[in-house]
Write a protein that holds these residues in place. Structure first.
Motif, PDB file in Angstrom:
ATOM      1  N   LEU A 289      48.130  27.276  47.363  1.00 26.01           N
ATOM      2  CA  LEU A 289      49.057  28.385  47.608  1.00 26.01           C
ATOM      3  C   LEU A 289      48.308  29.650  48.011  1.00 26.01           C
ATOM      4  O   LEU A 289      48.779  30.421  48.852  1.00 26.01           O
ATOM      5  CB  LEU A 289      49.879  28.648  46.336  1.00 26.01           C
ATOM      6  CG  LEU A 289      50.733  29.919  46.296  1.00 26.01           C
ATOM      7  CD1 LEU A 289      51.865  29.800  47.309  1.00 26.01           C
ATOM      8  CD2 LEU A 289      51.291  30.133  44.900  1.00 26.01           C
ATOM      9  N   MET A 290      47.132  29.894  47.431  1.00 27.41           N
ATOM     10  CA  MET A 290      46.397  31.125  47.685  1.00 27.41           C
ATOM     11  C   MET A 290      45.577  31.074  48.973  1.00 27.41           C
ATOM     12  O   MET A 290      45.023  32.089  49.392  1.00 27.41           O
ATOM     13  CB  MET A 290      45.465  31.442  46.505  1.00 27.41           C
ATOM     14  CG  MET A 290      46.171  31.608  45.177  1.00 27.41           C
ATOM     15  SD  MET A 290      47.497  32.844  45.227  1.00 27.41           S
ATOM     16  CE  MET A 290      46.592  34.326  45.624  1.00 27.41           C
ATOM     17  N   THR A 291      45.480  29.899  49.587  1.00 21.91           N
ATOM     18  CA  THR A 291      44.696  29.780  50.818  1.00 21.91           C
ATOM     19  C   THR A 291      45.535  29.314  52.009  1.00 21.91           C
ATOM     20  O   THR A 291      45.019  29.200  53.124  1.00 21.91           O
ATOM     21  CB  THR A 291      43.534  28.791  50.612  1.00 21.91           C
ATOM     22  OG1 THR A 291      44.062  27.491  50.286  1.00 21.91           O
ATOM     23  CG2 THR A 291      42.611  29.253  49.494  1.00 21.91           C
ATOM     24  N   ARG A 292      46.811  29.062  51.781  1.00 22.10           N
ATOM     25  CA  ARG A 292      47.662  28.529  52.845  1.00 22.10           C
ATOM     26  C   ARG A 292      47.948  29.562  53.929  1.00 22.10           C
ATOM     27  O   ARG A 292      47.924  29.260  55.124  1.00 22.10           O
ATOM     28  CB  ARG A 292      48.983  28.015  52.248  1.00 22.10           C
ATOM     29  CG  ARG A 292      49.965  27.526  53.327  1.00 22.10           C
ATOM     30  CD  ARG A 292      51.258  26.981  52.742  1.00 22.10           C
ATOM     31  NE  ARG A 292      51.033  25.702  52.068  1.00 22.10           N
ATOM     32  CZ  ARG A 292      51.217  25.506  50.754  1.00 22.10           C
ATOM     33  NH1 ARG A 292      51.610  26.518  49.992  1.00 22.10           N
ATOM     34  NH2 ARG A 292      50.997  24.340  50.227  1.00 22.10           N
ATOM     35  N   TYR A 293      48.249  30.795  53.521  1.00 22.93           N
ATOM     36  CA  TYR A 293      48.676  31.832  54.460  1.00 22.93           C
ATOM     37  C   TYR A 293      47.503  32.767  54.755  1.00 22.93           C
ATOM     38  O   TYR A 293      46.880  33.320  53.836  1.00 22.93           O
ATOM     39  CB  TYR A 293      49.848  32.624  53.880  1.00 22.93           C
ATOM     40  CG  TYR A 293      50.972  31.725  53.413  1.00 22.93           C
ATOM     41  CD1 TYR A 293      51.835  31.117  54.329  1.00 22.93           C
ATOM     42  CD2 TYR A 293      51.143  31.445  52.060  1.00 22.93           C
ATOM     43  CE1 TYR A 293      52.853  30.276  53.909  1.00 22.93           C
ATOM     44  CE2 TYR A 293      52.157  30.615  51.622  1.00 22.93           C
ATOM     45  CZ  TYR A 293      53.007  30.023  52.551  1.00 22.93           C
ATOM     46  OH  TYR A 293      54.008  29.193  52.126  1.00 22.93           O
ATOM     47  N   GLY A 294      47.209  32.959  56.024  1.00 23.51           N
ATOM     48  CA  GLY A 294      46.006  33.679  56.446  1.00 23.51           C
ATOM     49  C   GLY A 294      45.820  35.041  55.813  1.00 23.51           C
ATOM     50  O   GLY A 294      44.748  35.349  55.281  1.00 23.51           O
ATOM     51  N   ILE A 295      46.856  35.871  55.857  1.00 25.52           N
ATOM     52  CA  ILE A 295      46.722  37.233  55.350  1.00 25.52           C
ATOM     53  C   ILE A 295      46.550  37.246  53.834  1.00 25.52           C
ATOM     54  O   ILE A 295      45.793  38.041  53.285  1.00 25.52           O
ATOM     55  CB  ILE A 295      47.938  38.104  55.772  1.00 25.52           C
ATOM     56  CG1 ILE A 295      47.724  39.559  55.361  1.00 25.52           C
ATOM     57  CG2 ILE A 295      49.229  37.560  55.183  1.00 25.52           C
ATOM     58  CD1 ILE A 295      46.582  40.235  56.060  1.00 25.52           C
ATOM     59  N   ILE A 296      47.229  36.323  53.147  1.00 19.48           N
ATOM     60  CA  ILE A 296      47.095  36.241  51.692  1.00 19.48           C
ATOM     61  C   ILE A 296      45.701  35.729  51.324  1.00 19.48           C
ATOM     62  O   ILE A 296      45.052  36.246  50.409  1.00 19.48           O
ATOM     63  CB  ILE A 296      48.186  35.339  51.098  1.00 19.48           C
ATOM     64  CG1 ILE A 296      49.553  36.026  51.246  1.00 19.48           C
ATOM     65  CG2 ILE A 296      47.906  35.020  49.630  1.00 19.48           C
ATOM     66  CD1 ILE A 296      50.727  35.204  50.785  1.00 19.48           C
ATOM     67  N   LYS A 297      45.233  34.729  52.057  1.00 17.47           N
ATOM     68  CA  LYS A 297      43.886  34.211  51.805  1.00 17.47           C
ATOM     69  C   LYS A 297      42.835  35.302  52.013  1.00 17.47           C
ATOM     70  O   LYS A 297      41.903  35.451  51.212  1.00 17.47           O
ATOM     71  CB  LYS A 297      43.599  33.027  52.738  1.00 17.47           C
ATOM     72  CG  LYS A 297      42.213  32.424  52.541  1.00 17.47           C
ATOM     73  CD  LYS A 297      41.946  31.315  53.555  1.00 17.47           C
ATOM     74  CE  LYS A 297      40.545  30.750  53.372  1.00 17.47           C
ATOM     75  NZ  LYS A 297      40.212  29.734  54.405  1.00 17.47           N
ATOM     76  N   GLU A 298      43.006  36.097  53.076  1.00 19.30           N
ATOM     77  CA  GLU A 298      42.042  37.157  53.372  1.00 19.30           C
ATOM     78  C   GLU A 298      41.980  38.183  52.244  1.00 19.30           C
ATOM     79  O   GLU A 298      40.893  38.570  51.800  1.00 19.30           O
ATOM     80  CB  GLU A 298      42.441  37.836  54.684  1.00 19.30           C
ATOM     81  CG  GLU A 298      41.511  38.963  55.099  1.00 19.30           C
ATOM     82  CD  GLU A 298      41.969  39.636  56.383  1.00 19.30           C
ATOM     83  OE1 GLU A 298      41.498  40.753  56.662  1.00 19.30           O
ATOM     84  OE2 GLU A 298      42.817  39.053  57.102  1.00 19.30           O
ATOM     85  N   ARG A 299      43.154  38.613  51.779  1.00 14.54           N
ATOM     86  CA  ARG A 299      43.178  39.623  50.715  1.00 14.54           C
ATOM     87  C   ARG A 299      42.707  39.047  49.388  1.00 14.54           C
ATOM     88  O   ARG A 299      42.002  39.704  48.620  1.00 14.54           O
ATOM     89  CB  ARG A 299      44.590  40.200  50.587  1.00 14.54           C
ATOM     90  CG  ARG A 299      45.013  41.002  51.805  1.00 14.54           C
ATOM     91  CD  ARG A 299      46.412  41.562  51.655  1.00 14.54           C
ATOM     92  NE  ARG A 299      46.811  42.273  52.868  1.00 14.54           N
ATOM     93  CZ  ARG A 299      47.999  42.840  53.046  1.00 14.54           C
ATOM     94  NH1 ARG A 299      48.906  42.776  52.076  1.00 14.54           N
ATOM     95  NH2 ARG A 299      48.276  43.470  54.167  1.00 14.54           N
ATOM     96  N   PHE A 300      43.107  37.820  49.112  1.00 16.54           N
ATOM     97  CA  PHE A 300      42.683  37.166  47.875  1.00 16.54           C
ATOM     98  C   PHE A 300      41.170  36.983  47.863  1.00 16.54           C
ATOM     99  O   PHE A 300      40.501  37.201  46.845  1.00 16.54           O
ATOM    100  CB  PHE A 300      43.401  35.824  47.733  1.00 16.54           C
ATOM    101  CG  PHE A 300      42.998  35.034  46.521  1.00 16.54           C
ATOM    102  CD1 PHE A 300      43.154  35.553  45.253  1.00 16.54           C
ATOM    103  CD2 PHE A 300      42.465  33.762  46.657  1.00 16.54           C
ATOM    104  CE1 PHE A 300      42.782  34.824  44.129  1.00 16.54           C
ATOM    105  CE2 PHE A 300      42.091  33.020  45.547  1.00 16.54           C
ATOM    106  CZ  PHE A 300      42.251  33.562  44.281  1.00 16.54           C
ATOM    107  N   ALA A 301      40.619  36.600  49.018  1.00 16.83           N
ATOM    108  CA  ALA A 301      39.166  36.405  49.110  1.00 16.83           C
ATOM    109  C   ALA A 301      38.430  37.722  48.888  1.00 16.83           C
ATOM    110  O   ALA A 301      37.381  37.760  48.227  1.00 16.83           O
ATOM    111  CB  ALA A 301      38.806  35.823  50.473  1.00 16.83           C
TER     112      ALA A 301
END
Length: 388
Positions: A289-301
């Motif tokens: 779930l945290m890596t599926r969507y590009g913008i969410i993955k970027e911010r989470f990373a």
């Protein structure tokens, strides 16, 4: 609730926290008073009063925890209004503001001068050249927000430096760029705190370094100079007390933090940016779930990167904080990692290192700073081995 607390803490000179959530609460009420550069918290039990001094970020965090878990009412007072934050038994916050009948009519200029370490009315050459001050030392009306941001940066440093006992400080500023804040730091240390300093600014752009050295000469900042060089492998010309790294891109921040740790620097102030390293590594089946969507993955990373950095600093003997910091050139807010040498127990280091290991295992991460510390043949190797 956080937005209400930030607004109250930013504007109010006095706070009263009341109505304990349960009869078992340790404190009956808490009163907070704004001092010149900090907030003083008075915590009342039935028989005693305990005092604690806090920065604005520490106050906001403390207020949020108190209002979420221990109290139902917060009243804040500025010169014109009372701010009231109520929390229901179900934890739902409500906020209102009412004008005080006997509000004091103070001018904005008086308020600005009273609250800032960099005072309006004093000619501060770098602020004049930046267009924030006039030649007479007055704030340019359209630059007031920039002035506040610069003062906020100085306050973040001042929280750590104000009790410093050293007769002279040696500072490395990695990735200094045009060095606006480097010049402000020099002024703050030498003119406000009256602490002699020697500062070296490091950057990869030759033209920028030349201009910065010219400016330092123009201002008469004799112990501030700038060098052309790479953060990775940089050899400090003196024992380093403070490392500053503002917007060193991606893994350059890791090299800056590693150098600070290796030098046993007393304090670290780092504003990371462009955290690409873990974004390119991050994968997880369980938490896809945290890596599926590009913008969410970027911010989470990016958040994961800085959380790991803060933990690793603690594992190396630093008390770390992650604060909000507003960039001088852009409106988005960054994170600032602030760390200071402290006595940290082996058990606490082990706990934080296990948190890092768990995150790395789950998302298949290999953070550069962690790798640098693991192969270090000095004291950090032992700290990391005993942490596992």
């Amino acid at each position: 609730m956080r937005e209400y607390i930030e607004a109250i803490a930013e504007s109010c000179r006095k706070l009263i926290i009341s109505k304990p959530a349960t009869k078992q609460e340790e404190y009956r009420k808490i009163i907070v008073q704004k001092k010149e550069t900090f907030f003083q918290m008075e915590k009342y039990t039935d028989k005693q009063v305990f005092h604690e001094n806090l920065s604005v970020e520490e106050l906001e965090t403390a207020l949020e925890e108190l209002m979420q878990n221990h109290f139902r009412q917060l009243n804040g007072f500025d010169i014109e209004a009372e701010h009231i934050l109520l929390v229901s038994k179900k934890g739902v916050p409500s906020y209102k503001k009412k004008k005080l009948q006997n509000a004091v009519n103070e001018t904005a200029t008086h308020n600005r001068k009273k609250n800032y370490l960099l005072e309006e009315g004093k000619v501060i050459p770098p602020l004049v050249d930046m267009g924030i001050f006039t030649a007479e030392g007055k704030i340019v009306r359209t630059m007031y927000d920039k002035f506040k941001q610069i003062n906020r940066f100085v306050e973040i440093i001042d929280d750590y430096v104000k009790d410093c006992k050293k007769e002279k400080l040696h500072i490395i500023d990695f990735g200094c760029g045009k060095s606006y804040l480097t010049f402000i730091m020099y002024y703050y240390f030498t003119e406000v705190r009256k602490i002699p300093v020697e500062i070296v600014g490091l950057d990869l752009k030759k033209d920028v370094i030349e201009k910065c050295n010219q400016a330092a000469k123009k201002y008469g900042y004799d112990t501030l100079h700038f060098e052309l060089g790479d953060i990775n492998g940089y050899k400090a010309p003196f024992p380093v007390d403070i490392v500053v790294s503002l917007h060193a891109c991606d893994t350059a921040t890791d090299f800056a933090l590693y150098n600070a740790i290796s030098w046993d620097a007393e304090m670290i102030f780092s504003v990371p940016c462009c955290q690409h390293e873990l974004n390119e590594q991050m994968e997880s089946e369980k938490l896809h779930l945290m890596t599926r969507y590009g913008i969410i993955k970027e911010r989470f990373a990016a958040l994961t990167t800085d959380a790991i950095r803060a933990n690793l600093l603690e594992c190396c003997g630093y008390k770390s904080q992650v604060l909000e910091f507003v960039d001088l050139s852009h409106t988005p807010k960054n994170l600032l990692i602030r760390a200071r040498k402290a006595k940290i127990s082996k058990e606490h280091k082990q706990k934080l290192l296990k948190e890092v290991d768990a995150m790395c295992e789950e998302f298949q991460l290999k953070p550069l700073l962690y790798g640098l510390l693991q192969v270090d043949e000095g004291r950090n190797t032992d700290a990391f081995r005993t942490g596992k």
